[in-house]
Design a protein around this motif. Structure first.
Motif, PDB file in Angstrom:
ATOM      1  N   LEU A   1      18.494   2.181   7.504  1.00  0.00           N
ATOM      2  CA  LEU A   1      18.692   1.801   6.104  1.00  0.00           C
ATOM      3  C   LEU A   1      17.734   2.608   5.242  1.00  0.00           C
ATOM      4  CD1 LEU A   1      18.701  -2.076   6.637  1.00  0.00           C
ATOM      5  CD2 LEU A   1      20.713  -0.603   6.410  1.00  0.00           C
ATOM      6  N   SER A   2      18.229   3.139   4.139  1.00  0.00           N
ATOM      7  CA  SER A   2      17.368   3.939   3.277  1.00  0.00           C
ATOM      8  C   SER A   2      17.698   3.678   1.809  1.00  0.00           C
ATOM      9  CB  SER A   2      17.535   5.433   3.587  1.00  0.00           C
ATOM     10  OG  SER A   2      18.850   5.855   3.293  1.00  0.00           O
ATOM     11  N   ALA A   3      16.729   3.957   0.962  1.00  0.00           N
ATOM     12  CA  ALA A   3      16.894   3.851  -0.486  1.00  0.00           C
ATOM     13  C   ALA A   3      16.733   5.235  -1.094  1.00  0.00           C
ATOM     14  CB  ALA A   3      15.854   2.902  -1.069  1.00  0.00           C
ATOM     15  N   ARG A   4      17.416   5.455  -2.229  1.00  0.00           N
ATOM     16  CA  ARG A   4      17.263   6.755  -2.883  1.00  0.00           C
ATOM     17  C   ARG A   4      15.924   6.852  -3.611  1.00  0.00           C
ATOM     18  NH1 ARG A   4      21.892   9.423  -6.610  1.00  0.00           N
ATOM     19  NH2 ARG A   4      21.284   7.901  -8.210  1.00  0.00           N
ATOM     20  N   ARG A   5      15.444   5.690  -4.090  1.00  0.00           N
ATOM     21  CA  ARG A   5      14.181   5.695  -4.841  1.00  0.00           C
ATOM     22  C   ARG A   5      13.494   4.353  -4.695  1.00  0.00           C
ATOM     23  NH1 ARG A   5      12.871   4.372 -10.020  1.00  0.00           N
ATOM     24  NH2 ARG A   5      15.059   3.897 -10.507  1.00  0.00           N
ATOM     25  N   VAL A   6      12.168   4.375  -4.514  1.00  0.00           N
ATOM     26  CA  VAL A   6      11.346   3.160  -4.452  1.00  0.00           C
ATOM     27  C   VAL A   6      10.096   3.403  -5.290  1.00  0.00           C
ATOM     28  CG1 VAL A   6      10.076   1.555  -2.996  1.00  0.00           C
ATOM     29  CG2 VAL A   6      12.174   2.617  -2.127  1.00  0.00           C
ATOM     30  N   GLU A   7       9.875   2.558  -6.290  1.00  0.00           N
ATOM     31  CA  GLU A   7       8.711   2.701  -7.151  1.00  0.00           C
ATOM     32  C   GLU A   7       8.021   1.342  -7.308  1.00  0.00           C
ATOM     33  OE1 GLU A   7       7.810   5.594  -8.091  1.00  0.00           O
ATOM     34  OE2 GLU A   7       9.665   6.741  -7.748  1.00  0.00           O
ATOM     35  N   LEU A   8       6.706   1.364  -7.479  1.00  0.00           N
ATOM     36  CA  LEU A   8       5.944   0.158  -7.786  1.00  0.00           C
ATOM     37  C   LEU A   8       6.016  -0.086  -9.283  1.00  0.00           C
ATOM     38  CD1 LEU A   8       3.973  -2.107  -6.955  1.00  0.00           C
ATOM     39  CD2 LEU A   8       2.110  -0.455  -7.323  1.00  0.00           C
ATOM     40  N   LEU A   9       6.544  -1.264  -9.676  1.00  0.00           N
ATOM     41  CA  LEU A   9       6.655  -1.597 -11.094  1.00  0.00           C
ATOM     42  C   LEU A   9       5.359  -2.216 -11.619  1.00  0.00           C
ATOM     43  CD1 LEU A   9      10.208  -3.163 -11.590  1.00  0.00           C
ATOM     44  CD2 LEU A   9       9.348  -1.015 -12.535  1.00  0.00           C
TER      45      LEU A   9
ATOM     46  N   ASP B   1       0.849  -1.185   0.000  1.00  0.00           N
ATOM     47  CA  ASP B   1       0.000   0.000   0.000  1.00  0.00           C
ATOM     48  C   ASP B   1       0.886   1.238   0.000  1.00  0.00           C
ATOM     49  OD1 ASP B   1       0.995   0.141   2.575  1.00  0.00           O
ATOM     50  OD2 ASP B   1      -0.870  -0.519   3.526  1.00  0.00           O
ATOM     51  N   ALA B   2       0.249   2.402  -0.056  1.00  0.00           N
ATOM     52  CA  ALA B   2       0.990   3.663  -0.135  1.00  0.00           C
ATOM     53  C   ALA B   2       1.868   3.868   1.097  1.00  0.00           C
ATOM     54  CB  ALA B   2       0.019   4.832  -0.303  1.00  0.00           C
ATOM     55  N   ALA B   3       1.369   3.435   2.269  1.00  0.00           N
ATOM     56  CA  ALA B   3       2.136   3.611   3.507  1.00  0.00           C
ATOM     57  C   ALA B   3       3.429   2.783   3.488  1.00  0.00           C
ATOM     58  CB  ALA B   3       1.271   3.225   4.705  1.00  0.00           C
ATOM     59  N   THR B   4       3.351   1.577   2.918  1.00  0.00           N
ATOM     60  CA  THR B   4       4.540   0.720   2.829  1.00  0.00           C
ATOM     61  C   THR B   4       5.591   1.351   1.933  1.00  0.00           C
ATOM     62  OG1 THR B   4       3.254  -1.297   3.205  1.00  0.00           O
ATOM     63  CG2 THR B   4       5.387  -1.535   2.118  1.00  0.00           C
ATOM     64  N   LEU B   5       5.177   1.830   0.779  1.00  0.00           N
ATOM     65  CA  LEU B   5       6.116   2.465  -0.149  1.00  0.00           C
ATOM     66  C   LEU B   5       6.738   3.713   0.482  1.00  0.00           C
ATOM     67  CD1 LEU B   5       4.111   2.145  -3.494  1.00  0.00           C
ATOM     68  CD2 LEU B   5       6.016   0.720  -2.696  1.00  0.00           C
ATOM     69  N   GLU B   6       5.931   4.480   1.189  1.00  0.00           N
ATOM     70  CA  GLU B   6       6.443   5.700   1.820  1.00  0.00           C
ATOM     71  C   GLU B   6       7.442   5.364   2.917  1.00  0.00           C
ATOM     72  OE1 GLU B   6       7.133   9.633   2.080  1.00  0.00           O
ATOM     73  OE2 GLU B   6       5.979   8.536   0.570  1.00  0.00           O
ATOM     74  N   ALA B   7       7.180   4.297   3.679  1.00  0.00           N
ATOM     75  CA  ALA B   7       8.100   3.885   4.736  1.00  0.00           C
ATOM     76  C   ALA B   7       9.450   3.481   4.152  1.00  0.00           C
ATOM     77  CB  ALA B   7       7.504   2.728   5.530  1.00  0.00           C
ATOM     78  N   LEU B   8       9.434   2.778   3.041  1.00  0.00           N
ATOM     79  CA  LEU B   8      10.688   2.381   2.390  1.00  0.00           C
ATOM     80  C   LEU B   8      11.439   3.602   1.870  1.00  0.00           C
ATOM     81  CD1 LEU B   8       9.458  -0.770   0.436  1.00  0.00           C
ATOM     82  CD2 LEU B   8      11.060  -0.756   2.362  1.00  0.00           C
ATOM     83  N   ARG B   9      10.710   4.570   1.362  1.00  0.00           N
ATOM     84  CA  ARG B   9      11.357   5.784   0.841  1.00  0.00           C
ATOM     85  C   ARG B   9      11.982   6.612   1.957  1.00  0.00           C
ATOM     86  NH1 ARG B   9       6.079   6.442  -2.508  1.00  0.00           N
ATOM     87  NH2 ARG B   9       6.608   5.382  -4.470  1.00  0.00           N
ATOM     88  N   GLU B  10      11.310   6.660   3.098  1.00  0.00           N
ATOM     89  CA  GLU B  10      11.820   7.467   4.210  1.00  0.00           C
ATOM     90  C   GLU B  10      12.950   6.775   4.963  1.00  0.00           C
ATOM     91  OE1 GLU B  10       8.567   8.507   6.696  1.00  0.00           O
ATOM     92  OE2 GLU B  10       7.700   9.937   5.250  1.00  0.00           O
ATOM     93  N   GLY B  11      13.026   5.451   4.856  1.00  0.00           N
ATOM     94  CA  GLY B  11      14.080   4.708   5.554  1.00  0.00           C
ATOM     95  C   GLY B  11      13.525   3.979   6.764  1.00  0.00           C
ATOM     96  N   VAL B  12      14.147   2.853   7.091  1.00  0.00           N
ATOM     97  CA  VAL B  12      13.693   2.021   8.204  1.00  0.00           C
ATOM     98  C   VAL B  12      14.900   1.640   9.058  1.00  0.00           C
ATOM     99  CG1 VAL B  12      11.757   1.078   6.885  1.00  0.00           C
ATOM    100  CG2 VAL B  12      13.966  -0.087   6.835  1.00  0.00           C
ATOM    101  N   THR B  13      14.626   1.097  10.227  1.00  0.00           N
ATOM    102  CA  THR B  13      15.683   0.635  11.122  1.00  0.00           C
ATOM    103  C   THR B  13      15.594  -0.876  11.266  1.00  0.00           C
ATOM    104  OG1 THR B  13      15.681   2.721  12.340  1.00  0.00           O
ATOM    105  CG2 THR B  13      16.677   0.813  13.434  1.00  0.00           C
TER     106      THR B  13
END
Length: 279
Positions: A200-208, A182-194
């Protein structure tokens, strides 16, 4: 008009010019310590620059008495030599500068990124049997379960620059996960997690694309920490079904078949080197 400047004084500097200053009186400055010129390097660095092995491997060879310069065995890993004139040998065999080689492999799942595996598992070097790979090293790693673009080279300077986090060379992955995000999951990955106390963070996360039960994401990293994507997903209780590296910088995996190896073109290498800080 007469010059009103007082005798013994210097004229004022013209606009845009720096005023000249006399050095303050005092003791003569000491000459800086002489640095080795461009041809003088440490012996481990020499073996690395010649493409024979990495500096770490070279240090081990030197300490164990395998390396000689001008016929004399050297065991000091901090010894300096003149790279232009020194005659270096390893176990009696002369070491000369190798032609740099740059290869790309579409790594299949199930291979470990090492030359020799203590457990006897298949390695990425099984795919390089048709190449003279004695001095080729992988540029970075992909874990056993991961697939896709993996580089090999004997140009250690190029490899080190490409892996240096300061150069910010992006690695792009296509990742299949076990759910529909969902949108919240994608946003969490974009903002970074512990994960295990590490951010840990990614520069970009997109749904293919999405299926009925799972989805593919495109994730771009510039850090490259151990198992980074898998750990980021684990922190959100998401399982990774497949992980494929599809690009390093501007270099694309393209249509290269699984297990196949090819040399980089001059255009591909030229595009990678500025990104990695290379020449």
């Amino acid at each position: 008009m007469k010059n009103s400047r007082r005798p013994g004084t210097k004229p004022a500097a013209k606009s845009g010019q720096r005023p000249q200053r006399n050095p303050a009186p005092g003791p003569a400055a000491k000459a800086p310590a002489k640095k080795p010129d461009g041809q003088r390097v440490t012996l481990p660095r020499a073996l690395s620059k010649l493409g024979y092995c990495s500096r770490t491997q070279a240090e081990e060879l030197i300490r164990n008495g395998h390396v000689a310069v001008g016929g004399k065995t050297i065991t000091d890993t901090e010894a300096w030599i003149d790279l232009a004139t020194a005659k270096i040998s390893v176990d009696g065999k002369a070491v000369a500068a190798e032609t740099f080689v740059y290869l790309m492999l579409n790594k299949p799942r199930g291979l470990v990124t090492t030359r020799h595996d203590p457990q006897g598992r298949p390695t990425v070097y099984d795919c390089l049997k048709d190449h003279d790979n004695a001095h080729l090293s992988p540029v970075g790693r992909l874990d056993k379960a991961s697939e896709g673009l993996l580089l090999f080279s004997n140009d250690t300077q190029f490899a080190n620059a490409l892996l240096d986090p300061k150069t910010h060379v992006a690695k792009t992955y296509h990742v299949q996960i076990d759910r529909l995000p969902d949108a919240a999951t994608l946003e969490a990955l974009r903002e970074g997690v512990t994960h295990d106390g590490e951010f840990l963070s990614a520069r970009r996360v997109e749904l293919l694309r999405e299926g009925d039960r799972n989805a593919w994401l495109e994730i771009e990293l510039i850090e490259g920490k151990n198992r980074q994507i898998r750990r980021m997903l684990e922190s959100l209780d998401i399982s990774t079904l497949r992980l494929v590296r599809v690009a390093i910088g501007e270099l694309l995996l393209g249509e290269l078949e699984k297990g196949a190896v090819r040399a980089l073109t001059q255009e591909e290498l030229a595009a990678l080197k500025p990104q990695s800080g290379g020449g």
